[in-house]
Write a protein that holds these residues in place. Structure first.
Motif, PDB file in Angstrom:
ATOM      1  N   LEU A  33       0.986  -1.209   0.104  1.00  0.00           N
ATOM      2  CA  LEU A  33      -0.199   0.111   0.037  1.00  0.00           C
ATOM      3  C   LEU A  33       0.631   1.312   0.241  1.00  0.00           C
ATOM      4  O   LEU A  33       0.575   2.348  -0.713  1.00  0.00           O
ATOM      5  CB  LEU A  33      -0.934  -0.091   1.039  1.00  0.00           C
ATOM      6  N   LEU A  34       1.789   1.333   0.730  1.00  0.00           N
ATOM      7  CA  LEU A  34       2.960   2.341   0.874  1.00  0.00           C
ATOM      8  C   LEU A  34       3.582   2.393  -0.712  1.00  0.00           C
ATOM      9  O   LEU A  34       3.686   3.601  -1.007  1.00  0.00           O
ATOM     10  CB  LEU A  34       3.983   2.313   1.786  1.00  0.00           C
ATOM     11  N   GLY A  35       4.036   1.589  -1.060  1.00  0.00           N
ATOM     12  CA  GLY A  35       4.622   1.652  -2.487  1.00  0.00           C
ATOM     13  C   GLY A  35       3.483   2.315  -3.648  1.00  0.00           C
ATOM     14  O   GLY A  35       3.816   3.014  -4.397  1.00  0.00           O
ATOM     15  N   LEU A  36       2.164   1.508  -3.575  1.00  0.00           N
ATOM     16  CA  LEU A  36       1.122   2.123  -4.328  1.00  0.00           C
ATOM     17  C   LEU A  36       0.802   3.580  -4.266  1.00  0.00           C
ATOM     18  O   LEU A  36       0.828   4.359  -5.297  1.00  0.00           O
ATOM     19  CB  LEU A  36      -0.074   1.258  -4.078  1.00  0.00           C
ATOM     20  N   TYR A  37       0.976   4.001  -2.836  1.00  0.00           N
ATOM     21  CA  TYR A  37       0.534   5.343  -2.592  1.00  0.00           C
ATOM     22  C   TYR A  37       1.445   6.295  -3.178  1.00  0.00           C
ATOM     23  O   TYR A  37       1.526   7.328  -4.018  1.00  0.00           O
ATOM     24  CB  TYR A  37       0.447   5.436  -1.259  1.00  0.00           C
ATOM     25  N   PHE A  38       3.023   6.108  -2.587  1.00  0.00           N
ATOM     26  CA  PHE A  38       4.119   7.004  -2.965  1.00  0.00           C
ATOM     27  C   PHE A  38       4.688   6.879  -4.143  1.00  0.00           C
ATOM     28  O   PHE A  38       4.840   7.895  -4.980  1.00  0.00           O
ATOM     29  CB  PHE A  38       4.934   6.800  -1.853  1.00  0.00           C
ATOM     30  N   LEU A  39       5.027   5.551  -4.545  1.00  0.00           N
ATOM     31  CA  LEU A  39       5.835   5.345  -5.827  1.00  0.00           C
ATOM     32  C   LEU A  39       4.794   5.418  -7.115  1.00  0.00           C
ATOM     33  O   LEU A  39       5.320   5.970  -8.228  1.00  0.00           O
ATOM     34  CB  LEU A  39       6.539   4.080  -5.620  1.00  0.00           C
ATOM     35  N   GLY A  40       3.492   4.887  -6.887  1.00  0.00           N
ATOM     36  CA  GLY A  40       2.691   4.810  -8.068  1.00  0.00           C
ATOM     37  C   GLY A  40       1.860   6.158  -8.070  1.00  0.00           C
ATOM     38  O   GLY A  40       1.862   6.818  -9.241  1.00  0.00           O
ATOM     39  N   LEU A  41       1.293   6.384  -7.005  1.00  0.00           N
ATOM     40  CA  LEU A  41       0.035   7.370  -7.196  1.00  0.00           C
ATOM     41  C   LEU A  41       0.541   8.921  -7.179  1.00  0.00           C
ATOM     42  O   LEU A  41       0.280   9.603  -7.957  1.00  0.00           O
ATOM     43  CB  LEU A  41      -0.933   7.345  -5.980  1.00  0.00           C
ATOM     44  N   LYS A  42       1.616   9.200  -6.138  1.00  0.00           N
ATOM     45  CA  LYS A  42       2.193  10.325  -6.077  1.00  0.00           C
ATOM     46  C   LYS A  42       3.352  10.707  -7.099  1.00  0.00           C
ATOM     47  O   LYS A  42       3.381  11.626  -7.491  1.00  0.00           O
ATOM     48  CB  LYS A  42       2.803  10.511  -4.580  1.00  0.00           C
ATOM     49  N   ALA A  43       4.364   9.611  -7.068  1.00  0.00           N
ATOM     50  CA  ALA A  43       5.524   9.847  -7.877  1.00  0.00           C
ATOM     51  C   ALA A  43       5.143   9.762  -9.400  1.00  0.00           C
ATOM     52  O   ALA A  43       5.958  10.137 -10.285  1.00  0.00           O
ATOM     53  CB  ALA A  43       6.613   9.050  -7.419  1.00  0.00           C
ATOM     54  N   HIS A  44       4.016   8.693  -9.634  1.00  0.00           N
ATOM     55  CA  HIS A  44       3.815   8.592 -10.997  1.00  0.00           C
ATOM     56  C   HIS A  44       4.765   7.723 -11.715  1.00  0.00           C
ATOM     57  O   HIS A  44       5.272   7.629 -12.898  1.00  0.00           O
ATOM     58  CB  HIS A  44       3.345   9.562 -11.941  1.00  0.00           C
ATOM     59  N   ALA A  96       2.767  -5.383 -19.930  1.00  0.00           N
ATOM     60  CA  ALA A  96       2.657  -6.430 -18.709  1.00  0.00           C
ATOM     61  C   ALA A  96       4.080  -6.173 -17.790  1.00  0.00           C
ATOM     62  O   ALA A  96       3.889  -6.429 -16.677  1.00  0.00           O
ATOM     63  CB  ALA A  96       2.650  -7.758 -19.334  1.00  0.00           C
ATOM     64  N   PHE A  97       5.090  -5.820 -18.512  1.00  0.00           N
ATOM     65  CA  PHE A  97       6.401  -5.871 -17.855  1.00  0.00           C
ATOM     66  C   PHE A  97       6.066  -4.544 -17.119  1.00  0.00           C
ATOM     67  O   PHE A  97       6.739  -4.646 -15.704  1.00  0.00           O
ATOM     68  CB  PHE A  97       7.440  -5.770 -18.942  1.00  0.00           C
ATOM     69  N   ARG A  98       5.790  -3.614 -17.696  1.00  0.00           N
ATOM     70  CA  ARG A  98       5.585  -2.320 -16.834  1.00  0.00           C
ATOM     71  C   ARG A  98       4.848  -2.469 -15.568  1.00  0.00           C
ATOM     72  O   ARG A  98       4.867  -1.937 -14.673  1.00  0.00           O
ATOM     73  CB  ARG A  98       4.989  -1.082 -17.498  1.00  0.00           C
ATOM     74  N   HIS A  99       3.513  -3.104 -15.875  1.00  0.00           N
ATOM     75  CA  HIS A  99       2.735  -3.433 -14.709  1.00  0.00           C
ATOM     76  C   HIS A  99       3.272  -4.275 -13.592  1.00  0.00           C
ATOM     77  O   HIS A  99       2.798  -4.070 -12.416  1.00  0.00           O
ATOM     78  CB  HIS A  99       1.313  -3.668 -15.163  1.00  0.00           C
ATOM     79  N   SER A 100       4.093  -5.148 -14.038  1.00  0.00           N
ATOM     80  CA  SER A 100       4.750  -5.990 -13.066  1.00  0.00           C
ATOM     81  C   SER A 100       5.895  -5.437 -11.902  1.00  0.00           C
ATOM     82  O   SER A 100       6.197  -5.836 -11.075  1.00  0.00           O
ATOM     83  CB  SER A 100       5.167  -7.487 -13.600  1.00  0.00           C
ATOM     84  N   GLN A 101       6.488  -4.198 -12.476  1.00  0.00           N
ATOM     85  CA  GLN A 101       7.728  -3.743 -11.893  1.00  0.00           C
ATOM     86  C   GLN A 101       7.113  -3.269 -10.503  1.00  0.00           C
ATOM     87  O   GLN A 101       8.106  -3.823  -9.614  1.00  0.00           O
ATOM     88  CB  GLN A 101       8.085  -2.566 -12.436  1.00  0.00           C
ATOM     89  N   LEU A 102       6.251  -2.649  -9.979  1.00  0.00           N
ATOM     90  CA  LEU A 102       5.795  -2.277  -8.638  1.00  0.00           C
ATOM     91  C   LEU A 102       5.613  -3.441  -7.703  1.00  0.00           C
ATOM     92  O   LEU A 102       6.191  -3.659  -6.927  1.00  0.00           O
ATOM     93  CB  LEU A 102       4.766  -1.235  -8.764  1.00  0.00           C
ATOM     94  N   PRO A 103       4.606  -4.393  -8.210  1.00  0.00           N
ATOM     95  CA  PRO A 103       4.874  -5.750  -7.405  1.00  0.00           C
ATOM     96  C   PRO A 103       5.944  -6.335  -7.112  1.00  0.00           C
ATOM     97  O   PRO A 103       6.136  -6.870  -5.978  1.00  0.00           O
ATOM     98  CB  PRO A 103       3.723  -6.472  -8.208  1.00  0.00           C
ATOM     99  N   ILE A 104       6.846  -6.374  -8.193  1.00  0.00           N
ATOM    100  CA  ILE A 104       8.062  -6.948  -7.841  1.00  0.00           C
ATOM    101  C   ILE A 104       8.907  -6.408  -6.761  1.00  0.00           C
ATOM    102  O   ILE A 104       9.507  -6.892  -6.127  1.00  0.00           O
ATOM    103  CB  ILE A 104       9.048  -7.341  -9.238  1.00  0.00           C
ATOM    104  N   LEU A 105       8.819  -4.900  -7.080  1.00  0.00           N
ATOM    105  CA  LEU A 105       9.796  -4.117  -6.331  1.00  0.00           C
ATOM    106  C   LEU A 105       9.217  -4.610  -4.795  1.00  0.00           C
ATOM    107  O   LEU A 105      10.060  -4.668  -3.833  1.00  0.00           O
ATOM    108  CB  LEU A 105       9.549  -2.827  -6.526  1.00  0.00           C
ATOM    109  N   VAL A 106       7.975  -4.670  -4.428  1.00  0.00           N
ATOM    110  CA  VAL A 106       7.417  -4.923  -3.095  1.00  0.00           C
ATOM    111  C   VAL A 106       7.781  -6.148  -2.570  1.00  0.00           C
ATOM    112  O   VAL A 106       8.006  -6.123  -1.646  1.00  0.00           O
ATOM    113  CB  VAL A 106       5.888  -4.629  -3.132  1.00  0.00           C
TER     114      VAL A 106
END
Lengths: 308, 328
Positions: free
Chosen positions: B156-167, B191-201
């Protein structure tokens, strides 16, 4: 309500008490307190316990009450942690949620520790067929992924009250602890004091409970703290997935509604941040306690750290 | 090789226990799962497929046959990977839903886990080699703290800060809407771009375990005579660290692979839920909430088999890396 306080009820009662000034402080507590890590961890967990105990004094009476006029408010003096989509006060939900989470984690850990210690130590001491069978089940539970198993079990259960969850969590999580305790007991079972007890005709039950277990109390305490925080995490996680007692108040349920109502995607950070942070804070406190107990029971680890 | 044969035998037994748990669960729980299942279908759908009630009963209990008869029938069906139809994706067979969602999960967890292993052992190695220096005092505590955070909170933190706020990353689903899955560049890059944040988490959540394991064992190997000998020979520092100390420290952390992988599979359920990522974890959660028991059971079996296969892979790797096991 001492059952909320893991530092009081840690199953460590055996070591001798020590008189210090006028207040009698048990020796083991002093030992844990002297270690920096476990001291910080204990303070963290104790403050969360205090928070849970005084919950009724510092929050609104019905933390799940809807108030659409006050919905989706950012943290302010009036609503310290903000409000949910339905206008419930998140601070109150976190405060009351602490009660369920701590009680559940503590009870599940107690049950799992009892199960793991009894089975693990008995298996190691008896050896032979009984050991093979118990060890086999321990290993099977370790390769069946616990979370998916718990998700499926909760799916079949329609009643998910606190005590049901305690039993389910303990039944799935005992294996982690049993493996550690069995290993420890294996290394103890051929020591002289065990052989002496055996040759003087003590029963297996007595040797397991009165000879072996008191000598592995630090391992048992560490296992207890381990299962405590795993149970906290798993329980909050199941509720987060929508598999909890949805009429109750807990950190996981607040998180679930935050996720289902897509509050994060709308830029509201407070509905997920505060319950999540409360959980993370408690877990971190327990992890530090565990690290401290490890250092105390393993002097080698301790001196290594101190020399750096 | 006897050691390996025993491991294989254990895995077969473990799969059998997983199947038996799956068979017993709906029969031990109070309530009637079959009627819960049928409630999700319209009467017309049930009438169009008259065998479906019996099919569900053999999976979940409620037939008038003896439990042994049911058990044998059940095992026979599972052996052909026939879990019946998924009610939440009616009338798609369960095996098809599993086949569609599993690749996403395996990609996430496979890539993330290998990266976490490489990163974690490297950090653990350097931290132990240069104890009390920058890596040991800063990087190690950061990863330890990250691994103590609940996985879904990190997500959730990654989603909010890296995804939603930092784009920096797309935050929902496995590919852009409007893209059809298939073997083409548009889909794979999306698909690769969408997998990056989950992989990072997942990396953030699981690297800490490897760091700690590797560091602890490495500290012990550093004290060994052969390391001192290598240093006395005047070998380059880096070579002594990797080829002498780390090479001998790598085996015990590898044995921690199985429990870490099992908990990563568990963490995946939460992470996929946060990112609405259509893998096996999210599908499991939705199947359970929607009373789609055949699908939930099939996913539990498949995920257990994945963990067992990962164990098997590690056993083989152990055989390659540890000559003592080959001779035993």
């Amino acid at each position: 309500m001492s059952q909320f306080d893991p530092t009081i009820d840690l199953p460590l009662a055996a070591p001798p008490a020590r008189v210090r000034g006028r207040v009698r402080v048990p020796g083991w507590l002093l030992l844990i307190w002297r270690n920096r890590k476990s001291r910080v961890g204990m303070v963290m967990v104790a403050s969360m316990v205090m928070f849970a105990l005084i919950a009724p004094l510092i929050s609104v009476a019905h933390p799940n009450e809807f108030n659409l006029l006050a919905a989706r408010q950012a943290p302010s003096w009036h609503h310290l942690f903000g409000t949910t989509d339905q206008g419930s006060d998140i601070f109150s939900q976190v405060a009351f949620g602490a009660r369920r989470s701590l009680l559940l984690g503590f009870a599940a850990a107690l049950l799992a520790t009892g199960l793991a210690a009894t089975l693990g130590v008995t298996a190691a001491y008896s050896g032979g067929f009984a050991d093979d069978v118990i060890n086999f089940f321990i290993n099977v539970f370790l390769v069946i992924p616990a979370i998916p198993l718990l998700v499926v079990i909760s799916g079949f259960m329609k009643e998910r009250g606190t005590w049901t969850m305690v039993i389910v969590l303990a039944a799935v999580l005992w294996a982690f602890e049993a493996r550690i305790l069995r290993g420890q007991a294996l290394s103890l079972k051929n020591r002289d004091f065990v052989l002496a007890a055996k040759s003087s005709g003590e029963s297996t039950r007595r040797i397991v409970f009165a000879e072996l277990m008191p000598n592995m109390i630090s391992r048992i305490a560490a296992g207890f703290v381990l299962v405590f925080y795993i149970a906290l995490l798993v329980d909050a996680g199941l509720e987060f997935l929508g598999l909890g007692d949805m009429t109750g108040t807990s950190w996981g349920i607040t998180l679930y509604w935050a996720q289902v109502n897509s509050t994060v995607l709308q830029g509201e950070w407070w509905p997920f941040f505060f319950p999540g942070a409360a959980l993370a804070f408690t877990v971190l406190g327990l992890v530090l306690m565990l690290a401290g107990i490890d250092e105390i029971s393993n002097p080698r680890l301790r001196t290594e750290r101190e020399s750096t | 090789m006897r050691w390996f044969a025993r491991r294989l035998g254990f895995y077969v037994f473990a799969i059998w226990v997983a199947l038996t748990i799956n068979f017993l669960l709906p029969r031990l729980m109070p309530g009637d799962p079959v009627s819960g299942l049928l409630a999700h279908l319209t009467p017309a759908q049930i009438q169009a497929n008259p065998g479906i009630v019996h099919e569900f009963e053999t999976l979940l209990g409620g037939t008038h046959n003896s439990i042994w008869h049911d058990y044998v029938t059940y095992l026979g069906r599972i052996a052909h990977f026939d879990f019946g139809l998924s009610t939440s994706n009616y009338p798609t067979p369960v095996s098809e839903v599993v086949g569609r969602t599993l690749p996403y999960s395996m990609f996430l967890v496979g890539v993330a886990f290998i990266l976490a292993f490489v990163l974690g052992t490297a950090i653990g190695m350097v931290a132990a080699w240069r104890r009390g220096r920058a890596v040991d005092n800063v990087v190690v505590p950061v990863f330890m703290a990250l691994s103590a955070l609940p996985a879904f909170f990190t997500a959730l933190l990654g989603l909010y800060f890296l995804g939603l706020k930092a784009h920096w990353f797309p935050i929902q689903h496995a590919y852009d809407s409007g893209v059809t899955p298939g073997f083409n560049w548009t889909f794979l890059s999306s698909a690769f771009r969408h997998s990056q944040l989950p992989i990072l988490v997942i990396i953030a959540a699981f690297t800490g375990g490897w760091v700690l394991n590797m560091r602890t064992v490495m500290i012990n190997t550093i004290g060994e005579d052969y390391v001192l000998m290598a240093q006395a020979k005047g070998l380059p520092d880096r070579r002594v660290m990797t080829r002498y100390a780390a090479r001998n420290a790598i085996l015990p952390p590898l044995n921690g692979f199985a429990p870490l992988f099992a908990s990563a599979i568990g963490g995946l359920v939460f992470i996929e839920f946060v990112f609405s990522y259509p893998g096996a974890g999210l599908t499991l959660q939705q199947a359970v909430l929607g009373n789609d028991y055949p699908l939930a059971q099939a996913l539990l079996v498949v995920l257990s088999i994945c963990v067992i296969l990962a164990n098997l892979l590690m056993d083989i790797l152990n055989l390659v890396l540890d000559p003592r096991l080959r001779s035993a």
